[in-house]
Scaffold this motif. Structure first.
Motif, short mmCIF file in Angstrom:
data_model
loop_
_atom_site.label_atom_id
_atom_site.label_comp_id
_atom_site.label_asym_id
_atom_site.label_seq_id
_atom_site.Cartn_x
_atom_site.Cartn_y
_atom_site.Cartn_z
N ARG A 197 15.97 -59.76 -5.67
CA ARG A 197 16.19 -60.61 -6.83
C ARG A 197 17.68 -60.94 -6.92
N ASN A 198 18.00 -61.90 -7.79
CA ASN A 198 19.39 -62.34 -7.87
C ASN A 198 20.33 -61.19 -8.19
N HIS A 199 19.93 -60.31 -9.13
CA HIS A 199 20.86 -59.23 -9.50
C HIS A 199 20.94 -58.14 -8.43
N ASP A 200 20.10 -58.21 -7.39
CA ASP A 200 20.23 -57.25 -6.30
C ASP A 200 21.47 -57.53 -5.46
N THR A 201 22.13 -58.67 -5.69
CA THR A 201 23.40 -58.91 -5.02
C THR A 201 24.47 -57.91 -5.49
N ILE A 202 24.29 -57.32 -6.67
CA ILE A 202 25.27 -56.36 -7.19
C ILE A 202 25.37 -55.15 -6.27
N SER A 203 24.22 -54.57 -5.95
CA SER A 203 24.18 -53.33 -5.19
C SER A 203 22.78 -53.14 -4.62
N ALA A 204 22.69 -52.37 -3.54
CA ALA A 204 21.38 -52.02 -2.99
C ALA A 204 20.77 -50.84 -3.71
N ASP A 205 21.52 -50.22 -4.61
CA ASP A 205 21.05 -49.03 -5.32
C ASP A 205 20.45 -49.44 -6.67
N PRO A 206 19.15 -49.26 -6.90
CA PRO A 206 18.53 -49.69 -8.17
C PRO A 206 19.18 -49.06 -9.39
N ALA A 207 19.61 -47.80 -9.30
CA ALA A 207 20.23 -47.15 -10.46
C ALA A 207 21.56 -47.82 -10.81
N THR A 208 22.32 -48.21 -9.81
CA THR A 208 23.58 -48.89 -10.05
C THR A 208 23.34 -50.26 -10.68
N VAL A 209 22.36 -51.00 -10.17
CA VAL A 209 22.02 -52.31 -10.74
C VAL A 209 21.59 -52.15 -12.19
N THR A 282 49.50 -61.30 10.17
CA THR A 282 48.75 -60.90 11.37
C THR A 282 48.10 -59.52 11.25
N ASP A 283 48.58 -58.69 10.32
CA ASP A 283 48.01 -57.34 10.17
C ASP A 283 46.80 -57.42 9.23
N VAL A 284 45.67 -57.89 9.75
CA VAL A 284 44.45 -58.07 8.97
C VAL A 284 43.36 -57.20 9.58
N ALA A 285 42.98 -56.15 8.87
CA ALA A 285 41.96 -55.22 9.33
C ALA A 285 40.64 -55.49 8.62
N VAL A 286 39.56 -55.09 9.26
CA VAL A 286 38.22 -55.25 8.69
C VAL A 286 37.49 -53.93 8.77
N ARG A 287 36.88 -53.53 7.68
CA ARG A 287 36.02 -52.34 7.69
C ARG A 287 34.63 -52.76 7.20
N SER A 288 33.63 -52.48 8.01
CA SER A 288 32.26 -52.76 7.65
C SER A 288 31.58 -51.46 7.22
N ILE A 289 30.97 -51.50 6.05
CA ILE A 289 30.35 -50.29 5.47
C ILE A 289 28.87 -50.56 5.26
N ASP A 290 28.04 -49.79 5.88
CA ASP A 290 26.60 -49.96 5.72
C ASP A 290 26.20 -49.73 4.26
N GLY A 291 25.33 -50.60 3.74
CA GLY A 291 24.76 -50.39 2.40
C GLY A 291 25.45 -51.13 1.28
N VAL A 292 26.63 -51.72 1.53
CA VAL A 292 27.33 -52.41 0.44
C VAL A 292 26.79 -53.82 0.28
N ARG A 293 27.00 -54.37 -0.93
CA ARG A 293 26.65 -55.76 -1.20
C ARG A 293 27.85 -56.42 -1.86
N ALA A 300 31.45 -47.18 -4.73
CA ALA A 300 32.34 -46.15 -4.18
C ALA A 300 31.82 -44.73 -4.40
N PRO A 301 31.16 -44.41 -5.53
CA PRO A 301 30.68 -43.04 -5.70
C PRO A 301 29.61 -42.62 -4.69
N ARG A 302 28.88 -43.58 -4.09
CA ARG A 302 27.77 -43.19 -3.21
C ARG A 302 27.96 -43.61 -1.75
N LEU A 303 28.96 -44.45 -1.48
CA LEU A 303 29.19 -44.93 -0.11
C LEU A 303 30.65 -44.67 0.27
#
Length: 618
Positions: A197-209, A282-293, A300-303
Motif C-alpha cells: 500500500r502507499n504507506h508501506d513506502t515508510i517502512s517494511a515493518d508493519p509496527a513502524t508503519v 569525488t568522495d561519494v560513498a554508497v551503502r545499501s542496507i537490506d530491508g530499508v524503504r 535505525a532501531p531494527r536495521l
C-alpha cells in the motif's frame, strides 16, 4: 578507527529555539553521557515524519559517540502553531523558511564544534535542504549523509512542474491536496513488492508503519502550497547548483537499499554520483542496507543504519552490498512491467485519457498513467505543458470521482454499522413488492414478529402479511418521499419508504421500488451517542450540533446541555442555530418534534415518537 569504548547511555533534552523570523522550532538533543562526543550531527526528517520518529537513530548514534540534534521543520511535529499549521507552507517563501529553520538548528548543533567533526544527516527533503546550506556556506560541515535522496530525473521534473502549474489554478493553496499525495506515493509504491500500500513506502515493518499512522502528526496530507514549496525547492537544488559551489573535500554518503523506492532500489545511483562528480565532489560513498524503504532513518532501531554511518565516519571503505547495478537510464519500463504492462513507444492522448478513468476501477492505472507520461516526457519534453493542459482536467475529475466513491463506501459502512447497532432491519423491495435484498436484522425482526426463524420463502410470505396491514390505497398510490406505516397486531413495527434516491439505483434487471424498515417491538432503544450519530447522518449536522439537539429533545436546558458537553451556553446556542438551518426548523419546539416524530424518532427508539405516517393521496 575504533575507540574501544563501551556504549554509553544517551542523555536527551527537548527545547524550543527560534528561526530567523521568530517561528518556534522544537529540537531534541541527544548526547553521549559522561564523555566528549567524537562528532556532532544535525538530523533532518522527511515529509511524512517528524523528529520524534528519529529518536531511535539519534540515541543509537549517541551511544557510538555522536552528539545529535534532531529538529522539527515548521509545519511538522512540535513546530506546528496556529500561524504555522500542520503540513502547510507558503508556496513562494516556504522553502526559504525551511532553509532558515535548518540553519537555526545547525547553529545550535554545531556550536563550538570544528568543521571536520560536523555531520549533516538528512532524509528526503531535509537532505536537499542540507545541500543548499552547504552551497551557501561550504564551511558548515565536512560530512553529509543523504538517506534515500530523490535523484535528478529530467522527465519526472518536466511532468511535476507542468502538473503543479495547472494544479495551482484549480486547487486552493492552503487546503490539503490528497491527489498529489496519492500519486506521489503510488509512484514510489510501484517499486515495492506486489500488494504493498502507499504507506508501506515508510517502512517494511508493519509496527513502524502503524506507529507513524497512529501519530496525529505523522503521515499528514500536505496542502498544495506545501507541495509546491517542497518540490520546486528540491528541483532548484539539482538544476541550480553549479560546478565549484560545493567544497571539493566534502564527504558524501548515500544510503539506499534493494527495496528503497526513491533511488529505485539503487538503480538511479549512477545519476546521483554523476551529479556530485560534475560539481567537483569525488568522495561519494554508497551503502545499501537490506530491508530499508523511503524513511531509512526511522528504521535505525531494527536495521544496521547507524553502524553503516559510523563506520563511514570512521573511514570505512565505500562499499555497496547487494545493491543492483546502477542504471544510467531511468527504469520506467521496469515499473510498467511490474504492473503487467509492456511499454511499446509512447501512449496516445486517447490512451492517456482512458487511463484516467480506468483508474476508477483499478488503482494501479494511476501508476501506469504516471509512468507512461514519463516515457512521453523523455521523448518530447517541450510538449509536456500542452499535453498536461489537455489531460489534467480528466485526471482531476477522475480522481474526484474516485474520492467520492470511496467516501460513499465509507458512509455506507457507517450507515450499516449504525443500523446493525440499533437493531434496525432494512430490505429493498422491487416494484411488485418482492424482496430483493435484506440485512440480518431484517430477517431477525420478521422472525421475532411471527415467532419463527425465516428462510427466503417464508420471509417473503411474512413480508406480504405485513404489507397487508398498510392503509387502504397504499402503497400503490404512494408518492416518492411518502412514508407508509407497517403495523403488526395493532402496533407500529415498521415503515415503507420510497426514497427518490432509489429510482435508477439499478440493483438488477429492474430498479427497486421500495425500502422496508423494521424494528421488532422488543428491539433495544438507541443510546444517546447512537441517536446523535443517526441525527448527524440524517441532516448533515456536526457531531456537536447533533448531540446538542439530542440533549434538547431529552428535555435538558441550555445550561444543562452546556454542562453535559463541557461547552459554553453561547456555544450551545450557536450549535442550535446551525441545527435549525440544517433541519429546516425555526424554533426549539419544532426541532424537538423533528427529532422525536416521524421515521427518525421511531428508528431512534423513542417511545414518544408518533407513528411515521404522512397523508396519502386518494
Amino acid at each position: 578507527m575504533s575507540t574501544g569504548r563501551a556504549p554509553r547511555a544517551p542523555v536527551t533534552s527537548v527545547s524550543t529555539i527560534s528561526s530567523a523570523d521568530g517561528a518556534p522550532l522544537l529540537v531534541r538533543e541527544v548526547r553521549p553521557d559522561g564523555a566528549r562526543a567524537r562528532f556532532a550531527a544535525l538530523i533532518g526528517h522527511g515529509p511524512t515524519v517528524h523528529s520524534g520518529h528519529l529518536t531511535g537513530a539519534a540515541e543509537a548514534l549517541a551511544c557510538r559517540g555522536v552528539a545529535c540534534l534532531a529538529g522539527d521543520l515548521r509545519g511538522h511535529g512540535g513546530s506546528v502553531t496556529q500561524r504555522q499549521p500542520l503540513a502547510h507552507l507558503d508556496p513562494d517563501t516556504g522553502w526559504q523558511a525551511w532553509l532558515e529553520d535548518m540553519a537555526a538548528m545547525a547553529r545550535v548543533a554545531f556550536r563550538d564544534v570544528p568543521r571536520e567533526r560536523r555531520v549533516l544527516i538528512g532524509g528526503a527533503m531535509s537532505g536537499h535542504l542540507m545541500v543548499e546550506l552547504l552551497r551557501r556556506d561550504p564551511s558548515l560541515a565536512a560530512h553529509l549523509v543523504m538517506a534515500a535522496p530523490i535523484p535528478p530525473q529530467p522527465g519526472l521534473r518536466t511532468i511535476v512542474m507542468a502538473f503543479l502549474r495547472f494544479r495551482r489554478m484549480t486547487h486552493p493553496l492552503d487546503r490539503p491536496d490528497p491527489q498529489i499525495m496519492h500519486h506521489l506515493y503510488g509512484f514510489l509504491r510501484a517499486h515495492l513488492p506486489a500488494g504493498s500500500r502507499n504507506h508501506d513506502t515508510i517502512s517494511a515493518d508493519p509496527a513502524t508503519v502503524a506507529r507513524v499512522l497512529q501519530d496525529p502528526r505523522g503521515f499528514p496530507t500536505p496542502t498544495l502550497g506545501y507541495w509546491i514549496a517542497m518540490l520546486t525547492g528540491m528541483d532548484a537544488i539539482w538544476t541550480g547548483t553549479g560546478p565549484g559551489e560545493l567544497a571539493p573535500d566534502l564527504r558524501v554518503l548515500i544510503l539506499t537499499g534493494p527495496e528503497e523506492p526513491q533511488t529505485r532500489g539503487g538503480r538511479l545511483l549512477g545519476r546521483l554520483q554523476g551529479w556530485w562528480r560534475d560539481r567537483g565532489v569525488t568522495d561519494v560513498a554508497v551503502r545499501s542496507i537490506d530491508g530499508v524503504r523511503a524513511n531509512i532513518l526511522i528504521d535505525a532501531p531494527r536495521l544496521p543504519v547507524v553502524p553503516a554511518i559510523v563506520d563511514w565516519l570512521d573511514g570505512g571503505a565505500a562499499t555497496v552490498a547487494t545493491a543492483p547495478q546502477a542504471d544510467p537510464q531511468v527504469p520506467y519500463d521496469t515499473a510498467l512491467a511490474r504492473l503487467g504492462v509492456t511499454a511499446e513507444g509512447t501512449a496516445s492522448l486517447h490512451e492517456l485519457i482512458e487511463l484516467c478513468y480506468a483508474a476508477l476501477d483499478d488503482d494501479e492505472r494511476w501508476v501506469e498513467l504516471i509512468y507512461r507520461l514519463l516515457l512521453t516526457s523523455e521523448a518530447d519534453p517541450e510538449g509536456m505543458d500542452d499535453l498536461m493542459q489537455t489531460i489534467q482536467p480528466h485526471w482531476q475529475r477522475a480522481f474526484e470521482l474516485r474520492e467520492d466513491m470511496r467516501q460513499a463506501a465509507s458512509m455506507g459502512r457507517l450507515y450499516h454499522d449504525l443500523i446493525d447497532r440499533m437493531a434496525v432491519g432494512v430490505a429493498v423491495l422491487d416494484a411488485g413488492f418482492a424482496l430483493r435484498d435484506w440485512n440480518t436484522a431484517f430477517a431477525e425482526a420478521v422472525g421475532r414478529l411471527f415467532g419463527r426463524p425465516g428462510g427466503a420463502t417464508s420471509l417473503q410470505r411474512d413480508v406480504a402479511r405485513l404489507l397487508a396491514t398498510r392503509p387502504q390505497g397504499a402503497p400503490e398510490s404512494q408518492r416518492a418521499g411518502d412514508d407508509v406505516p407497517i403495523l403488526h397486531e395493532g402496533r407500529l413495527v415498521g415503515v415503507l419508504l420510497q426514497p427518490p434516491s432509489l429510482f435508477g439505483a439499478g440493483l438488477g434487471a429492474e430498479p427497486p421500488g421500495h425500502l422496508m424498515v423494521l424494528r421488532a417491538p422488543d428491539s433495544r432503544s438507541a443510546d444517546r451517542q447512537h441517536r446523535g450519530s443517526l441525527l448527524a447522518l440524517a441532516y448533515g449536522l456536526t457531531g456537536q450540533e447533533a448531540m446538542v439537539s439530542v440533549h434538547l429533545a431529552d428535555g435538558l436546558s441550555t445550561e444543562a446541555i452546556a454542562g453535559a458537553l463541557g461547552i459554553s451556553e453561547a456555544t450551545v446556542r450557536s450549535h442550535l442555530k446551525q441545527a435549525f438551518a440544517k433541519m429546516d426548523v425555526s424554533s426549539r419546539p419544532e426541532l424537538i418534534h423533528r427529532v422525536l416524530s416521524g421515521p427518525l424518532g421511531w428508528l431512534m427508539g423513542e417511545d414518544r415518537a408518533a407513528p411515521p405516517h404522512r397523508s396519502l393521496p386518494h
